[in-house]
Design an enzyme around this catalytic site. Structure first.
Site, PDB file in Angstrom:
ATOM      1  CB  SER A 148     -17.106   5.444  -0.541  1.00  0.00           C
ATOM      2  OG  SER A 148     -17.456   4.898   0.711  1.00  0.00           O
ATOM      3  CE1 TYR A 161     -16.988  10.392   1.764  1.00  0.00           C
ATOM      4  CE2 TYR A 161     -18.029   8.400   2.607  1.00  0.00           C
ATOM      5  CZ  TYR A 161     -16.982   9.018   1.960  1.00  0.00           C
ATOM      6  OH  TYR A 161     -15.918   8.275   1.492  1.00  0.00           O
TER       7      TYR A 161
END
Length: 253
Positions: A148, A161
């Site tokens: 990501s 995350y």
């Protein structure tokens, strides 16, 4: 002849979003595809769709956060489809929010799926990928890890995350260095905002903020990321795309 004819790909998180689109795309490229996820009904429907389009797919229900199930999914792929040339570690979860007062189970879920499950599937797949890299039709194999933009930059409210996605990048680069001369390639795909179910798992107050952010731009679609993955794994043997960052044009962070 399709680009990936004679190869086998395993895609985790194949029941929706990027994984589902990637499975369809790799099947259209000629690969037989193992569809791995927890939602058996969705996998069965996707496998039928791929078969109806002339492709080959096997649906494998598995919770890959369980190491035994991860290993069994790889073993079944090879048993039913004969080999393994491409592994796409797509399964993941994004649970954002401040560190203070965070539900610790959310941290555990992200670490278990984004990191531990990726490692478990990769460990099980490794000997098969190395074998494929030494054999026809391509004499090269591919590991693609879905990271990501969170694996490149850090924001408050996404610390764990960020931790998991930075970890994916670090593991991938070390893996590249270890196996490059054996023609086992590794690519990391780092999408920005994508219209998928990823935000459905957020707590309501955080989901609202993220939905407002998404509504301010035209996000990527799952197929955009699937096309990037297809590009990576269809390069000629002498070429590797190690890292591919893609964002919506309107995303400014």
């Amino acid at each position: 002849m399709s680009t990936l004819t004679g190869t086998v790909a395993l895609v985790t998180g194949a029941s929706s979003g990027i994984g589902e689109a990637t499975a369809r795309t790799l099947a259209a490229d000629g690969a037989a595809v193992a569809l791995v996820a927890r939602r058996a009904d969705r996998l069965a429907s996707l496998a039928k769709e791929i078969a109806a389009a002339g492709g080959t797919a096997v649906a494998i229900e598995a919770d890959i956060t369980d190491r035994d199930q991860a290993r069994a999914a790889v073993a079944r792929t090879v048993a039913e489809l004969g080999r393994l040339d491409i592994l796409v570690n797509n399964a993941g979860v994004m649970l954002l929010g401040p560190v203070e007062h965070a539900p610790i189970d959310e941290w555990d879920r992200m670490i278990d799926l984004n990191l531990t499950a990726l490692l478990s599937v990769t460990e099980a797949a490794l000997p098969h990928l190395l074998a494929a890299a030494e054999s026809e039709p391509r004499r090269v194999a591919d590991l693609v890890n879905i990271s990501s933009t969170a694996g490149r930059q850090v924001k408050r409210g996404s610390g764990v995350y960020n931790l998991t996605k930075h970890g994916v990048g670090a593991f991938s680069e070390s893996f590249r260095q270890e196996f490059s001369r054996r023609h086992l390639r590794v690519g990391v795909v780092e999408p920005g905002a994508v219209a998928t179910e990823l935000r459905d798992h957020l707590r309501p107050e955080i989901r609202e903020v993220q939905q407002q952010r998404l509504s301010a731009m035209q996000p990527l679609q799952a197929q955009d990321v699937a096309d990037a993955i297809s590009y990576i794994v269809t390069r000629p043997r002498h070429q590797t795309i190690n890292e591919l960052l893609l964002r919506p044009t309107e995303q400014d962070d």
